[in-house]
Design a protein around this motif. Structure first.
Motif, PDB file in Angstrom:
ATOM      1  N   GLY A  15       0.817  -1.334   0.023  1.00  0.00           N
ATOM      2  CA  GLY A  15      -0.022  -0.047  -0.117  1.00  0.00           C
ATOM      3  C   GLY A  15       0.823   1.208  -0.014  1.00  0.00           C
ATOM      4  N   ILE A  16       1.953   1.379   0.894  1.00  0.00           N
ATOM      5  CA  ILE A  16       2.872   2.468   0.775  1.00  0.00           C
ATOM      6  C   ILE A  16       3.340   2.710  -0.478  1.00  0.00           C
ATOM      7  CG2 ILE A  16       4.777   3.438   1.734  1.00  0.00           C
ATOM      8  CD1 ILE A  16       3.915   2.033   4.717  1.00  0.00           C
ATOM      9  N   LYS A  18       2.499   1.612  -3.494  1.00  0.00           N
ATOM     10  CA  LYS A  18       1.626   2.079  -4.299  1.00  0.00           C
ATOM     11  C   LYS A  18       1.164   3.644  -4.179  1.00  0.00           C
ATOM     12  CE  LYS A  18      -3.147   1.012  -6.265  1.00  0.00           C
ATOM     13  NZ  LYS A  18      -4.312   0.106  -6.016  1.00  0.00           N
ATOM     14  N   ASP A  19       1.163   3.924  -3.155  1.00  0.00           N
ATOM     15  CA  ASP A  19       1.030   5.505  -2.761  1.00  0.00           C
ATOM     16  C   ASP A  19       2.044   6.491  -3.424  1.00  0.00           C
ATOM     17  OD1 ASP A  19      -1.567   4.925  -1.705  1.00  0.00           O
ATOM     18  OD2 ASP A  19      -0.659   4.978   0.465  1.00  0.00           O
ATOM     19  N   PHE A  20       3.211   5.946  -2.986  1.00  0.00           N
ATOM     20  CA  PHE A  20       4.464   6.667  -3.541  1.00  0.00           C
ATOM     21  C   PHE A  20       5.094   5.973  -4.865  1.00  0.00           C
ATOM     22  CE2 PHE A  20       4.066   7.374   1.207  1.00  0.00           C
ATOM     23  CZ  PHE A  20       4.098   8.605   1.453  1.00  0.00           C
ATOM     24  N   ASN A  21       4.335   5.480  -5.410  1.00  0.00           N
ATOM     25  CA  ASN A  21       4.823   4.878  -6.879  1.00  0.00           C
ATOM     26  C   ASN A  21       5.328   6.095  -7.648  1.00  0.00           C
ATOM     27  OD1 ASN A  21       4.931   2.807  -8.518  1.00  0.00           O
ATOM     28  ND2 ASN A  21       3.190   3.648  -9.796  1.00  0.00           N
ATOM     29  N   GLN A  22       6.514   5.709  -8.215  1.00  0.00           N
ATOM     30  CA  GLN A  22       7.418   6.840  -8.989  1.00  0.00           C
ATOM     31  C   GLN A  22       7.435   6.324 -10.396  1.00  0.00           C
ATOM     32  OE1 GLN A  22      10.958   6.353  -6.679  1.00  0.00           O
ATOM     33  NE2 GLN A  22      10.664   8.644  -6.139  1.00  0.00           N
ATOM     34  N   PRO A  51       4.544  -1.766  -8.724  1.00  0.00           N
ATOM     35  CA  PRO A  51       4.517  -0.361  -7.784  1.00  0.00           C
ATOM     36  C   PRO A  51       5.808  -0.233  -7.003  1.00  0.00           C
ATOM     37  CG  PRO A  51       2.911  -2.017  -6.984  1.00  0.00           C
ATOM     38  CD  PRO A  51       3.365  -2.575  -8.000  1.00  0.00           C
ATOM     39  N   SER A  84       6.757  -3.753  -4.364  1.00  0.00           N
ATOM     40  CA  SER A  84       6.109  -4.573  -3.530  1.00  0.00           C
ATOM     41  C   SER A  84       6.165  -6.120  -4.258  1.00  0.00           C
ATOM     42  CB  SER A  84       4.674  -4.110  -3.380  1.00  0.00           C
ATOM     43  OG  SER A  84       4.158  -4.129  -4.755  1.00  0.00           O
TER      44      SER A  84
END
Length: 127
Positions: A15-16, A18-22, A51, A84
């Protein structure tokens, strides 16, 4: 004392990341071939989006950095990708990651932790 739930931590890490995906990070598997693992190049399958987060690899020779590259010479310009874990994927040295469309070869791969339920994958890649 209850057992620690690594599966829940794996989900949290996913989840983290995915949120900070670059950008766009894709894994491209290779088939075994002749020569050293990093020289494989037969594409085996279609790209799969991961991700993750991307950073320049640290290439100094202090003990903290050495733990990630015990048998690999990491040089300036190499990139470290943390992603991930994706069920059904089995990354290895010699595979490719595309980072925003540019193909890089995996020169070192670490699953964290090394045993049990994996939380994240760390790739070191080079153009």
């Amino acid at each position: 004392m209850p057992a620690f739930d690594y599966g829940a931590i794996q989900g949290l890490a996913a989840g983290i990341l995915k949120d900070f995906n670059q950008g766009t990070i894709q894994h491209i598997a290779t088939a075994p071939g002749s020569g050293a693992a990093y020289e494989r190049g037969v594409i085996d399958g279609t790209p799969f989006t991961l991700p993750g987060a991307v950073a320049n690899a640290k290439f100094s020779v202090n003990a903290a950095n050495q733990k990630y590259q015990p048998e690999t010479l990491i040089v300036a310009g190499d990139i470290m990708v943390t992603s991930s874990v994706v069920a059904g994927r089995d990354p290895k040295v010699g595979d490719f990651l595309t980072l925003d469309g540019e193909r890089h070869r995996v020169i070192h791969f670490v699953a964290v932790p090394p045993v049990g339920v994996k939380i994240v994958w760390i790739f070191f890649v080079r153009k």
